[in-house]
Motif scaffolding. Structure first.
Motif, mmCIF file in Angstrom:
data_model
loop_
_atom_site.group_PDB
_atom_site.id
_atom_site.type_symbol
_atom_site.label_atom_id
_atom_site.label_comp_id
_atom_site.label_asym_id
_atom_site.label_seq_id
_atom_site.Cartn_x
_atom_site.Cartn_y
_atom_site.Cartn_z
ATOM 1 N N SER A 157 20.580 32.368 -10.082
ATOM 2 C CA SER A 157 20.737 33.663 -9.423
ATOM 3 C C SER A 157 19.742 34.672 -9.990
ATOM 4 C CB SER A 157 22.165 34.181 -9.578
ATOM 5 O OG SER A 157 22.503 34.342 -10.948
ATOM 6 N N THR A 158 19.492 35.758 -9.251
ATOM 7 C CA THR A 158 18.512 36.765 -9.654
ATOM 8 C C THR A 158 19.055 38.164 -9.404
ATOM 9 O OG1 THR A 158 17.451 36.741 -7.471
ATOM 10 C CG2 THR A 158 16.549 35.257 -9.144
ATOM 11 N N LEU A 159 18.493 39.132 -10.125
ATOM 12 C CA LEU A 159 18.878 40.529 -9.969
ATOM 13 C C LEU A 159 17.660 41.405 -10.210
ATOM 14 C CD1 LEU A 159 20.969 42.933 -9.881
ATOM 15 C CD2 LEU A 159 21.184 42.629 -12.366
ATOM 16 N N SER A 160 17.472 42.412 -9.357
ATOM 17 C CA SER A 160 16.471 43.444 -9.621
ATOM 18 C C SER A 160 17.067 44.784 -9.218
ATOM 19 C CB SER A 160 15.177 43.181 -8.840
ATOM 20 O OG SER A 160 15.390 43.304 -7.449
ATOM 21 N N VAL A 161 16.785 45.816 -10.021
ATOM 22 C CA VAL A 161 17.315 47.140 -9.729
ATOM 23 C C VAL A 161 16.346 48.203 -10.226
ATOM 24 C CG1 VAL A 161 18.719 47.065 -11.843
ATOM 25 C CG2 VAL A 161 19.259 48.727 -10.084
ATOM 26 N N ASP A 162 15.981 49.115 -9.339
ATOM 27 C CA ASP A 162 15.219 50.319 -9.678
ATOM 28 C C ASP A 162 15.720 51.408 -8.736
ATOM 29 O OD1 ASP A 162 14.054 49.262 -7.375
ATOM 30 O OD2 ASP A 162 12.119 48.883 -8.305
ATOM 31 N N SER A 163 14.882 51.900 -7.820
ATOM 32 C CA SER A 163 15.399 52.794 -6.785
ATOM 33 C C SER A 163 16.126 51.989 -5.720
ATOM 34 C CB SER A 163 14.259 53.591 -6.157
ATOM 35 O OG SER A 163 13.315 52.717 -5.560
ATOM 36 N N SER A 164 15.868 50.702 -5.696
ATOM 37 C CA SER A 164 16.529 49.762 -4.788
ATOM 38 C C SER A 164 17.360 48.775 -5.607
ATOM 39 C CB SER A 164 15.497 49.020 -3.944
ATOM 40 O OG SER A 164 14.619 48.273 -4.782
ATOM 41 N N PHE A 165 17.974 47.829 -4.910
ATOM 42 C CA PHE A 165 18.824 46.853 -5.596
ATOM 43 C C PHE A 165 18.855 45.566 -4.783
ATOM 44 C CE2 PHE A 165 23.043 44.912 -5.123
ATOM 45 C CZ PHE A 165 23.227 44.381 -6.392
ATOM 46 N N ALA B 106 23.429 42.193 3.630
ATOM 47 C CA ALA B 106 24.150 41.257 2.765
ATOM 48 C C ALA B 106 24.448 39.975 3.522
ATOM 49 C CB ALA B 106 25.453 41.885 2.271
ATOM 50 N N ILE B 107 24.457 38.893 2.788
ATOM 51 C CA ILE B 107 24.986 37.627 3.307
ATOM 52 C C ILE B 107 26.156 37.262 2.420
ATOM 53 C CG2 ILE B 107 24.534 35.173 3.670
ATOM 54 C CD1 ILE B 107 21.648 35.892 4.321
ATOM 55 N N TYR B 108 27.315 37.162 3.041
ATOM 56 C CA TYR B 108 28.564 36.905 2.313
ATOM 57 C C TYR B 108 29.168 35.624 2.861
ATOM 58 C CZ TYR B 108 32.768 38.173 -0.314
ATOM 59 O OH TYR B 108 33.802 38.197 -1.219
ATOM 60 N N SER B 109 29.249 34.602 2.008
ATOM 61 C CA SER B 109 29.728 33.288 2.440
ATOM 62 C C SER B 109 31.149 33.042 1.925
ATOM 63 C CB SER B 109 28.797 32.191 1.912
ATOM 64 O OG SER B 109 29.031 31.965 0.527
ATOM 65 N N LYS B 110 31.611 31.858 2.187
ATOM 66 C CA LYS B 110 32.928 31.455 1.690
ATOM 67 C C LYS B 110 32.960 31.486 0.164
ATOM 68 C CE LYS B 110 36.452 27.979 2.769
ATOM 69 N NZ LYS B 110 36.744 26.742 3.524
ATOM 70 N N ARG B 111 31.794 31.312 -0.469
ATOM 71 C CA ARG B 111 31.702 31.354 -1.932
ATOM 72 C C ARG B 111 31.679 32.784 -2.476
ATOM 73 N NH1 ARG B 111 28.150 27.032 -0.573
ATOM 74 N NH2 ARG B 111 26.566 28.607 -0.129
ATOM 75 N N GLY B 112 31.339 33.731 -1.608
ATOM 76 C CA GLY B 112 31.195 35.124 -2.034
ATOM 77 C C GLY B 112 29.813 35.646 -1.694
ATOM 78 N N VAL B 113 29.304 36.585 -2.489
ATOM 79 C CA VAL B 113 28.010 37.207 -2.213
ATOM 80 C C VAL B 113 26.873 36.210 -2.422
ATOM 81 C CG1 VAL B 113 26.361 38.973 -2.925
ATOM 82 C CG2 VAL B 113 28.791 39.522 -2.812
ATOM 83 N N GLU B 114 26.086 36.001 -1.381
ATOM 84 C CA GLU B 114 24.872 35.193 -1.491
ATOM 85 C C GLU B 114 23.666 36.110 -1.684
ATOM 86 O OE1 GLU B 114 24.965 32.036 -1.703
ATOM 87 O OE2 GLU B 114 26.836 31.409 -0.758
ATOM 88 N N ILE B 115 23.610 37.160 -0.867
ATOM 89 C CA ILE B 115 22.546 38.163 -0.967
ATOM 90 C C ILE B 115 23.183 39.531 -0.763
ATOM 91 C CG2 ILE B 115 20.434 39.090 0.081
ATOM 92 C CD1 ILE B 115 19.798 36.228 1.036
ATOM 93 N N LEU B 116 22.817 40.473 -1.618
ATOM 94 C CA LEU B 116 23.234 41.862 -1.439
ATOM 95 C C LEU B 116 22.037 42.727 -1.774
ATOM 96 C CD1 LEU B 116 25.404 43.984 -0.853
ATOM 97 C CD2 LEU B 116 26.072 43.873 -3.267
ATOM 98 N N SER B 117 21.590 43.533 -0.808
ATOM 99 C CA SER B 117 20.408 44.353 -1.050
ATOM 100 C C SER B 117 20.564 45.747 -0.467
ATOM 101 C CB SER B 117 19.152 43.686 -0.472
ATOM 102 O OG SER B 117 19.196 43.665 0.939
ATOM 103 N N TYR B 118 20.003 46.700 -1.192
ATOM 104 C CA TYR B 118 19.941 48.092 -0.771
ATOM 105 C C TYR B 118 18.484 48.519 -0.919
ATOM 106 C CZ TYR B 118 19.945 53.151 -1.443
ATOM 107 O OH TYR B 118 19.639 54.489 -1.370
ATOM 108 N N SER B 119 17.881 48.979 0.175
ATOM 109 C CA SER B 119 16.438 49.239 0.185
ATOM 110 C C SER B 119 16.021 50.457 -0.626
ATOM 111 C CB SER B 119 15.956 49.427 1.628
ATOM 112 O OG SER B 119 16.460 50.648 2.161
#
Length: 352
Positions: free
Chosen positions: A109-117, A249-262
């Motif tokens: 998994s990956t994470l990036s956060v600045d003015s976006s997320f 966002a892409i939310y599957s049966k497993r939970g969050v797959e992708i969550l992004s805020y521009s």
């Protein structure tokens, strides 16, 4: 007699001013549909305006800056229980933007956060490979169903996740469509067969565990959707499609797959000065005449007309806010282009 004559003149002028003011007030009452045609151009569409919006109760506004995620909260939540494989800093995009950080975790998994997320799970890449967020597949997926959760519940979960990292979702208009595993498997096969994707990207199998929703959110201001800065940077990015939304966002049966805020949501400061909209017939004429006067053999059909609140950078690179009409034009029943017209001045807005 002169006094009476002057009185009559004053009354007449007052009446004219009164009735003209009525016409001014009601000139912007927008129709629900609009039709106009020539041999070359056909204008035939419904006006896309929120039902609870009133053009007589719209006020000018300014931005007080963009809305940023809370970095400390974001890092705390999305690094919890994970082993870091790699991390580093992201340079600030401008003097007003914060410096960011990124993480790659050992679970993929990956994470990036600045003015976006942006957060991506270890299986997020498979949804990305086949382009489930591409608007050309929207209708195709909407014809399918998934059963692990209903749409509204998924939207609530995505909204809650964003609230937890400091993104206020009070003024967000939400929507979502299902991503059925069988439909995704079929799309993957087609793309690999057509050379649009590589065999090494193929998922071992698509199962019900992969069923998901693509959730997207648009900021609203004074009950109008916001045409954000990024949409103003080019005609290619200006299309009103789910993948132009500030929240995805892409939310599957497993939970969050992708969550992004521009990063392109704003704090607005509404004034007490009302907006004087131009009558829609005048706005439509700008678009109609533009294409009707083209010296070619093509035909044009205006298929969409949507009212937005536009946030853009002016020539001095300062943010301004103004309502705008968004039009989609179908050329020769084949290709679609966009035309923007300022809803107050009637001037066409040109994008690169």
């Amino acid at each position: 007699m002169k006094i009476k004559a002057m009185a009559v003149i004053k009354i007449t002028i007052s009446c004219l001013i009164f009735f003209n003011s009525i016409n001014t007030c009601f000139a912007a009452d927008f129709p629900s549909t609009y039709e106009k045609s020539s041999e070359k151009v056909k204008f035939d569409c419904e006006l896309e305006i929120p039902k609870d919006f009133s053009e007589t109760e719209m006020y000018s506004e300014k931005t007080k800056g963009r809305i940023y995620p809370d970095m400390d909260k974001t890092i705390s939540i999305y690094t919890q229980g994970k082993e870091v494989k790699e991390n580093g800093t992201i340079p600030a995009a401008s003097s007003e933007d914060p410096e960011g950080v990124y993480y790659v975790f050992t679970d993929g998994s990956t994470l990036s956060v600045d003015s976006s997320f942006t957060y991506g799970s270890n299986t997020a890449k498979y949804y990305g490979y086949i382009g489930v967020r591409d608007p050309q597949y929207k209708e195709r997926f909407e014809q399918q169903t998934v059963s692990f959760m209903d749409k509204n519940t998924v939207i609530e979960k995505v909204s809650s996740d964003l609230e937890n990292i400091g993104i206020d979702t009070t003024d967000i208009s939400w929507d979502a469509y299902p991503l059925n595993h069988e439909a995704m498997s079929q799309l993957e096969n087609e793309q690999i067969s057509d050379g649009l994707d590589m065999e090494e990207h193929r998922k071992e199998s698509w199962t019900e565990e992969d069923d998901a929703y693509f959730v997207y959110g648009v900021q609203m201001s004074q009950k109008l959707p916001v045409f954000h800065e990024l949409m103003n940077t080019s005609r290619q990015l200006a299309y009103d499609t789910p993948d132009s939304s500030v929240i995805q966002a892409i939310y599957s049966k497993r939970g969050v797959e992708i969550l992004s805020y521009s990063g392109y949501m704003y704090k607005f400061d509404v004034s007490d000065q009302k907006i004087n909209f131009l009558a829609f017939d005048d706005i439509a004429s700008v678009v109609f005449d533009k294409f009707n006067n083209l010296l070619n053999e093509s035909t044009y059909k205006i298929t969409r007309a949507k009212l937005y609140e536009r946030v853009f950078l002016n020539e001095a690179q300062q943010m301004e806010v103004s309502p705008v009409w968004y039009f989609e034009i179908l050329q020769d029943d084949d290709t679609t282009s966009i035309t923007l017209v300022d809803a107050v001045s009637g001037e066409e807005i040109y994008l690169e």
